[in-house]
Design a protein around this motif. Structure first.
Motif, mmCIF file in Angstrom:
data_model
loop_
_atom_site.group_PDB
_atom_site.id
_atom_site.type_symbol
_atom_site.label_atom_id
_atom_site.label_comp_id
_atom_site.label_asym_id
_atom_site.label_seq_id
_atom_site.Cartn_x
_atom_site.Cartn_y
_atom_site.Cartn_z
ATOM 1 N N ARG A 137 37.941 42.144 55.673
ATOM 2 C CA ARG A 137 37.714 41.906 54.236
ATOM 3 C C ARG A 137 39.016 42.012 53.311
ATOM 4 N NH1 ARG A 137 32.588 46.042 54.084
ATOM 5 N NH2 ARG A 137 31.290 44.610 54.780
ATOM 6 N N THR A 138 40.101 42.628 53.985
ATOM 7 C CA THR A 138 41.429 42.602 53.075
ATOM 8 C C THR A 138 41.943 41.209 53.110
ATOM 9 O OG1 THR A 138 42.527 43.287 55.049
ATOM 10 C CG2 THR A 138 42.056 44.770 53.753
ATOM 11 N N GLU A 139 41.469 40.162 53.852
ATOM 12 C CA GLU A 139 42.036 38.944 53.842
ATOM 13 C C GLU A 139 41.592 38.373 52.502
ATOM 14 O OE1 GLU A 139 40.952 36.721 57.334
ATOM 15 O OE2 GLU A 139 41.640 38.201 58.550
ATOM 16 N N CYS A 140 40.623 38.850 51.780
ATOM 17 C CA CYS A 140 40.147 38.450 50.731
ATOM 18 C C CYS A 140 40.956 38.700 49.207
ATOM 19 C CB CYS A 140 38.738 38.526 50.454
ATOM 20 S SG CYS A 140 37.634 37.926 51.840
ATOM 21 N N ILE A 141 41.674 39.679 49.508
ATOM 22 C CA ILE A 141 42.490 40.160 48.353
ATOM 23 C C ILE A 141 43.457 38.897 48.121
ATOM 24 C CG2 ILE A 141 44.130 41.811 47.567
ATOM 25 C CD1 ILE A 141 42.643 43.852 49.528
ATOM 26 N N GLY A 142 43.379 38.513 46.519
ATOM 27 C CA GLY A 142 44.419 37.696 46.247
ATOM 28 C C GLY A 142 43.753 36.292 46.351
ATOM 29 N N ARG A 143 42.640 36.002 47.039
ATOM 30 C CA ARG A 143 42.010 34.783 47.409
ATOM 31 C C ARG A 143 41.936 33.982 45.999
ATOM 32 N NH1 ARG A 143 39.913 32.800 52.236
ATOM 33 N NH2 ARG A 143 41.111 34.223 52.946
ATOM 34 N N ALA A 144 41.430 34.756 45.188
ATOM 35 C CA ALA A 144 41.072 33.833 43.790
ATOM 36 C C ALA A 144 42.148 33.801 42.856
ATOM 37 C CB ALA A 144 39.693 34.666 43.027
ATOM 38 N N SER A 145 43.360 34.427 43.065
ATOM 39 C CA SER A 145 44.576 34.408 42.160
ATOM 40 C C SER A 145 45.781 33.799 42.866
ATOM 41 C CB SER A 145 44.830 35.787 41.661
ATOM 42 O OG SER A 145 45.411 36.818 42.753
ATOM 43 N N LYS A 146 45.570 32.860 43.817
ATOM 44 C CA LYS A 146 46.661 32.242 44.687
ATOM 45 C C LYS A 146 47.442 31.582 43.714
ATOM 46 C CE LYS A 146 45.241 32.247 49.461
ATOM 47 N NZ LYS A 146 45.440 31.386 50.760
ATOM 48 N N SER A 147 46.735 30.890 42.736
ATOM 49 C CA SER A 147 47.618 30.183 41.752
ATOM 50 C C SER A 147 48.442 30.827 40.839
ATOM 51 C CB SER A 147 46.666 29.203 40.953
ATOM 52 O OG SER A 147 45.640 30.063 40.245
ATOM 53 N N CYS A 148 48.345 32.153 40.753
ATOM 54 C CA CYS A 148 48.970 32.910 39.759
ATOM 55 C C CYS A 148 50.611 33.022 40.037
ATOM 56 C CB CYS A 148 48.517 34.578 39.758
ATOM 57 S SG CYS A 148 46.758 34.861 39.119
ATOM 58 N N GLU A 149 51.030 32.694 41.631
ATOM 59 C CA GLU A 149 52.397 32.718 41.777
ATOM 60 C C GLU A 149 52.963 31.619 41.292
ATOM 61 O OE1 GLU A 149 50.250 33.596 44.675
ATOM 62 O OE2 GLU A 149 50.514 35.906 44.196
ATOM 63 N N GLY A 150 52.181 30.570 41.378
ATOM 64 C CA GLY A 150 52.755 29.222 40.782
ATOM 65 C C GLY A 150 53.051 29.007 39.361
ATOM 66 N N LEU A 151 52.078 29.901 38.581
ATOM 67 C CA LEU A 151 52.246 29.795 37.381
ATOM 68 C C LEU A 151 53.750 30.798 36.711
ATOM 69 C CD1 LEU A 151 48.650 31.304 36.167
ATOM 70 C CD2 LEU A 151 49.693 28.974 35.874
ATOM 71 N N MET A 155 53.829 42.106 37.742
ATOM 72 C CA MET A 155 53.799 42.748 38.926
ATOM 73 C C MET A 155 52.828 43.825 38.588
ATOM 74 S SD MET A 155 57.826 42.915 39.347
ATOM 75 C CE MET A 155 57.936 43.908 40.750
ATOM 76 N N ALA A 156 52.678 44.702 37.599
ATOM 77 C CA ALA A 156 51.789 45.664 37.288
ATOM 78 C C ALA A 156 50.310 45.224 37.359
ATOM 79 C CB ALA A 156 51.836 46.359 35.811
ATOM 80 N N ALA A 157 49.878 43.857 36.914
ATOM 81 C CA ALA A 157 48.859 43.338 37.001
ATOM 82 C C ALA A 157 48.379 42.985 38.419
ATOM 83 C CB ALA A 157 48.446 42.065 36.133
ATOM 84 N N ARG A 158 49.213 42.644 39.167
ATOM 85 C CA ARG A 158 49.159 42.355 40.596
ATOM 86 C C ARG A 158 48.659 43.397 41.547
ATOM 87 N NH1 ARG A 158 51.661 38.024 44.852
ATOM 88 N NH2 ARG A 158 50.753 39.082 46.598
ATOM 89 N N CYS A 159 49.387 44.651 41.060
ATOM 90 C CA CYS A 159 49.219 45.862 41.555
ATOM 91 C C CYS A 159 47.641 46.392 41.409
ATOM 92 C CB CYS A 159 50.242 46.898 41.024
ATOM 93 S SG CYS A 159 50.109 48.658 41.674
ATOM 94 N N LEU A 160 47.222 46.137 40.092
ATOM 95 C CA LEU A 160 45.851 46.556 39.782
ATOM 96 C C LEU A 160 44.998 45.754 40.458
ATOM 97 C CD1 LEU A 160 46.140 47.153 35.894
ATOM 98 C CD2 LEU A 160 45.711 48.730 37.679
ATOM 99 N N MET A 161 45.189 44.689 40.598
ATOM 100 C CA MET A 161 44.243 43.698 41.216
ATOM 101 C C MET A 161 44.209 44.113 42.880
ATOM 102 S SD MET A 161 44.110 40.944 43.778
ATOM 103 C CE MET A 161 45.779 40.117 43.503
ATOM 104 N N GLU A 162 45.416 44.191 43.532
ATOM 105 C CA GLU A 162 45.258 44.747 44.904
ATOM 106 C C GLU A 162 44.770 46.078 45.044
ATOM 107 O OE1 GLU A 162 49.670 43.929 45.944
ATOM 108 O OE2 GLU A 162 49.257 41.835 46.086
#
Length: 166
Positions: free
Chosen positions: A52-66, A140-147
């Protein structure tokens, strides 16, 4: 609708309204809402027997491009949308898990969850400490909270699965 416009100003106003109305849907990406993206990923992982860990970050992939075109706050907001989904899942799994325990064990689970929340919040303060005042600290902090929230939700889901199959 647009073909019926007779005045240029009215047509431009209508076009601006249509674009504004479509913007939230476009921001969610091709896969739809973050909820649907994560739920579909979790179901696929379960059915395939993969992690299931493969799903982490799946919905926010576009965040890096932002990060290249948007402010740190916009990137953080992008991660926050996925965090909200994982947090809802975490609360659902936690609630279901608590119902499977007698009071002493349910109380221990509650204490562990409270301690985990404190640990997560302190863990994700690190970018602010390292990059004091820099715009990169917020995303970076927001990504940490998400992960971190996603991983805890997955841990609780797996514990729930284990107890339900006994």
């Amino acid at each position: 609708m647009i073909s019926q416009c007779r005045m240029v100003g009215a047509c431009l106003l209508l076009l601006a309204w249509v674009v504004a109305a479509m913007a939230p849907a476009a921001a969610k990406g091709r896969n739809g809402s973050p909820e649907r993206t994560i739920q579909a990923c979790l179901e696929t992982a379960r059915d395939a027997g993969s992690s299931r860990t493969e799903c982490i970050g799946r919905a926010s992939k576009s965040c890096e491009g932002l990060a290249e075109t948007e402010s740190g706050q916009a990137v953080a907001d992008c991660y926050d949308r996925e965090t909200a989904v994982w947090d809802d899942l975490l609360n659902t799994y936690y609630g279901a898990l608590r119902t499977l325990f007698e009071k002493p064990s349910a109380d221990k689970l509650r204490a562990a969850q409270i301690a985990w929340i404190s640990w997560r919040d302190k863990r994700c303060e690190l970018p602010h400490l390292v990059h004091d005042g820099a715009s990169m600290a917020l995303p970076m902090a927001a990504r940490c909270l998400m992960e971190t929230t996603a991983q805890r939700a997955i841990d609780l889901a797996e514990a729930l699965d284990t107890l339900q199959t006994r």
